[in-house]
Design a protein around this motif. Structure first.
Motif, PDB file in Angstrom:
ATOM      1  N   LEU A  34       0.826  -1.210   0.000  1.00 32.53           N
ATOM      2  CA  LEU A  34       0.000   0.000   0.000  1.00 32.53           C
ATOM      3  C   LEU A  34       0.857   1.256   0.000  1.00 32.53           C
ATOM      4  O   LEU A  34       0.473   2.281  -0.567  1.00 32.53           O
ATOM      5  N   ASP A  35       2.025   1.185   0.613  1.00 30.79           N
ATOM      6  CA  ASP A  35       2.937   2.313   0.624  1.00 30.79           C
ATOM      7  C   ASP A  35       3.381   2.647  -0.805  1.00 30.79           C
ATOM      8  O   ASP A  35       3.493   3.815  -1.180  1.00 30.79           O
ATOM      9  N   ARG A  36       3.612   1.601  -1.616  1.00 31.57           N
ATOM     10  CA  ARG A  36       3.983   1.813  -3.016  1.00 31.57           C
ATOM     11  C   ARG A  36       2.778   2.256  -3.847  1.00 31.57           C
ATOM     12  O   ARG A  36       2.900   3.123  -4.721  1.00 31.57           O
ATOM     13  N   ALA A  37       1.638   1.647  -3.571  1.00 30.07           N
ATOM     14  CA  ALA A  37       0.430   1.989  -4.329  1.00 30.07           C
ATOM     15  C   ALA A  37       0.008   3.430  -4.090  1.00 30.07           C
ATOM     16  O   ALA A  37      -0.589   4.061  -4.972  1.00 30.07           O
ATOM     17  N   ALA A  38       0.314   3.966  -2.916  1.00 26.32           N
ATOM     18  CA  ALA A  38      -0.080   5.342  -2.590  1.00 26.32           C
ATOM     19  C   ALA A  38       0.561   6.351  -3.534  1.00 26.32           C
ATOM     20  O   ALA A  38      -0.018   7.412  -3.809  1.00 26.32           O
ATOM     21  N   ASP A  39       1.745   6.043  -4.053  1.00 24.61           N
ATOM     22  CA  ASP A  39       2.389   6.937  -5.020  1.00 24.61           C
ATOM     23  C   ASP A  39       1.591   7.009  -6.315  1.00 24.61           C
ATOM     24  O   ASP A  39       1.523   8.059  -6.958  1.00 24.61           O
ATOM     25  N   ARG A  40       0.994   5.884  -6.705  1.00 17.22           N
ATOM     26  CA  ARG A  40       0.270   5.820  -7.977  1.00 17.22           C
ATOM     27  C   ARG A  40      -1.189   6.248  -7.822  1.00 17.22           C
ATOM     28  O   ARG A  40      -1.846   6.577  -8.814  1.00 17.22           O
ATOM     29  N   ALA A  65       1.387   4.979   3.055  1.00 15.87           N
ATOM     30  CA  ALA A  65       0.184   4.169   3.286  1.00 15.87           C
ATOM     31  C   ALA A  65      -0.657   4.790   4.396  1.00 15.87           C
ATOM     32  O   ALA A  65      -1.898   4.819   4.320  1.00 15.87           O
ATOM     33  N   ARG A  66       0.004   5.274   5.422  1.00 16.67           N
ATOM     34  CA  ARG A  66      -0.720   5.876   6.554  1.00 16.67           C
ATOM     35  C   ARG A  66      -1.570   7.059   6.106  1.00 16.67           C
ATOM     36  O   ARG A  66      -2.671   7.280   6.619  1.00 16.67           O
ATOM     37  N   ARG A  67      -1.080   7.796   5.109  1.00 16.72           N
ATOM     38  CA  ARG A  67      -1.795   8.986   4.626  1.00 16.72           C
ATOM     39  C   ARG A  67      -3.132   8.634   3.977  1.00 16.72           C
ATOM     40  O   ARG A  67      -4.090   9.410   4.068  1.00 16.72           O
ATOM     41  N   ILE A  68      -3.230   7.454   3.354  1.00 15.45           N
ATOM     42  CA  ILE A  68      -4.459   7.119   2.621  1.00 15.45           C
ATOM     43  C   ILE A  68      -5.314   6.074   3.332  1.00 15.45           C
ATOM     44  O   ILE A  68      -6.420   5.776   2.873  1.00 15.45           O
ATOM     45  N   CYS A  69      -4.804   5.525   4.439  1.00 14.35           N
ATOM     46  CA  CYS A  69      -5.502   4.406   5.094  1.00 14.35           C
ATOM     47  C   CYS A  69      -6.210   4.811   6.381  1.00 14.35           C
ATOM     48  O   CYS A  69      -5.749   5.678   7.128  1.00 14.35           O
ATOM     49  N   ALA A 321      -1.709  -5.683  -7.464  1.00 15.67           N
ATOM     50  CA  ALA A 321      -3.092  -6.119  -7.246  1.00 15.67           C
ATOM     51  C   ALA A 321      -3.979  -4.934  -6.885  1.00 15.67           C
ATOM     52  O   ALA A 321      -5.140  -4.856  -7.315  1.00 15.67           O
ATOM     53  N   VAL A 322      -3.451  -4.005  -6.109  1.00 15.34           N
ATOM     54  CA  VAL A 322      -4.195  -2.781  -5.782  1.00 15.34           C
ATOM     55  C   VAL A 322      -4.440  -1.972  -7.056  1.00 15.34           C
ATOM     56  O   VAL A 322      -5.533  -1.426  -7.263  1.00 15.34           O
ATOM     57  N   ASP A 323      -3.441  -1.918  -7.944  1.00 11.97           N
ATOM     58  CA  ASP A 323      -3.605  -1.217  -9.220  1.00 11.97           C
ATOM     59  C   ASP A 323      -4.767  -1.814 -10.022  1.00 11.97           C
ATOM     60  O   ASP A 323      -5.582  -1.073 -10.599  1.00 11.97           O
ATOM     61  N   VAL A 324      -4.819  -3.150 -10.086  1.00  9.55           N
ATOM     62  CA  VAL A 324      -5.884  -3.827 -10.832  1.00  9.55           C
ATOM     63  C   VAL A 324      -7.244  -3.456 -10.255  1.00  9.55           C
ATOM     64  O   VAL A 324      -8.190  -3.148 -10.988  1.00  9.55           O
TER      65      VAL A 324
END
Length: 363
Positions: A34-40, A65-69, A321-324
């Motif tokens: 999620l930390d990586r997905a948050a950039d995208r 991740a903390r910022r969006i979760c 998977a989060v991107d999908v």
């Protein structure tokens, strides 16, 4: 075509609900992903479902991740070994509560790296299938010589009849439109040969229905195993038995090629020098076929977005998977399936009377 029981994705407070406790390396890998997905997906809002004490301690280590979760406590979790029947009784598990959030319209979709059998069983019971769909299918994107290819079913349905295969074609087309951005994806039925007389009755009936349907211009016909990696069609449709074998065979072939290349370049000083010369090209090839890029299978045909990550995925794999899931929600894949669902009965009606039912027994 609209369905009043469908979750209102655009109005969902959360983009996705994440089962934080599912998977071989949860929750650490889930949070790292999620930390990586948050950039995208910087504007995404994520409902993180799991053990609040554990997640509250770990999440500060992943500031993006903390910022969006937002954490929601789930008292229990479903192990990878738990039987689906037992999982159905566990109403306070992180997976069940994440799926419940989708069913209530609180979240646009759910992602889990946990128990796939339990996930499918819970999704079918809680979310139910879309009207007109008899069985959900597992769809995923795979690499080919011509670009990405959508393949389904990958294991959700071992035996299928002609109607199931036609429904998979409809759902696969919608998936390719939403996730790959293709305006008119081509469709192929996986068979033991490309000739019209090849295969069993259910395949021939499904092919005949598609040839006389609204998808006729996009239906390529029968394709063989080598056509998957050749990219002959944008969508490959098959039953879950054949699809799962094809998927695992492809994964094994990629590992074999990687192993053989390593052996070749270690055999002598000259091959080691040769490796240095071709290394940039090999690195590009590695990126193209990296299985982490293709992690994330969607259970299409359900009344909600449900994405299964590989249980052993690393952070980059889980982020994929989060991107999908985000693509499926953003591009409203279920709306595209609903647009085609009105045509399903016409597809069935185009077959000679009784043949669709007869193909069921052949399956």
């Amino acid at each position: 075509m609209t369905d009043s029981s469908a979750p209102a994705y655009e109005a969902a407070p959360y983009s996705l609900a994440i089962d934080a406790m599912g998977g071989d390396h949860a929750p650490d890998i889930v949070l790292a992903g999620l930390d990586r997905a948050a950039d995208r997906h910087p504007s995404a809002r994520i409902l993180l479902v799991g053990d609040e004490a554990v997640l509250g301690t770990l999440l500060p280590r992943f500031p993006k991740a903390r910022r969006i979760c937002e954490i929601r406590h789930a008292p229990s979790s479903i192990s990878m070994e738990m039987k689906p029947t037992a999982a159905l009784r566990l109403r306070d598990s992180s997976l069940r509560m994440a799926i419940d959030a989708v069913a209530s319209g609180e979240a646009g979709g759910v992602v889990s790296a946990g128990n796939s059998g339990a996930m499918l069983a819970l999704a079918k019971i809680v979310l139910k299938t879309l009207p007109g769909i008899t069985r959900p299918a597992m769809a995923a994107v795979n690499p080919s010589a011509r670009g990405d290819v959508v393949m389904l079913d990958l294991g959700a349905n071992i035996a299928c009849d002609a109607r199931n295969l036609v429904e998979f074609a409809v759902m696969g087309e919608a998936f390719a439109k939403a996730v790959l951005g293709l305006p008119a994806p081509s469709i192929g039925l996986l068979n033991v040969g490309a000739e019209e007389l090849k295969g069993d009755e259910r395949l021939r009936v499904a092919a005949e229905i598609l040839r006389n349907s609204a998808l006729a211009s996009q239906f390529h016909g029968f394709v063989e195993g080598h056509d998957i990696t050749a990219g002959t069609t944008d969508v490959v449709v098959t039953d879950g038995f054949s699809g799962n074998i094809a998927l695992k065979t492809g994964e094994g072939a990629l590992k074999l090629v990687s192993l053989l290349l390593q052996r070749v370049f270690r055999t002598s000083l000259l091959t080691r020098i040769g490796y240095l010369l071709v290394r940039p090209g090999l690195e590009r090839m590695k990126e193209w076929i990296d299985p982490r890029r293709y992690n994330g299978a969607v259970f299409v045909g359900l009344n909600g977005i449900v994405v299964k990550s590989h249980g052993g995925a690393d952070a980059e794999g889980f982020a994929a998977a989060v991107d999908v899931a985000m693509d499926a929600v953003t591009h409203q894949i279920n709306e595209k399936i609903r647009d085609r669902l009105a045509q399903v009965e016409m597809l069935m009606a185009s077959a000679p009377e009784g043949e669709v039912a007869a193909s069921s027994s052949a399956a």
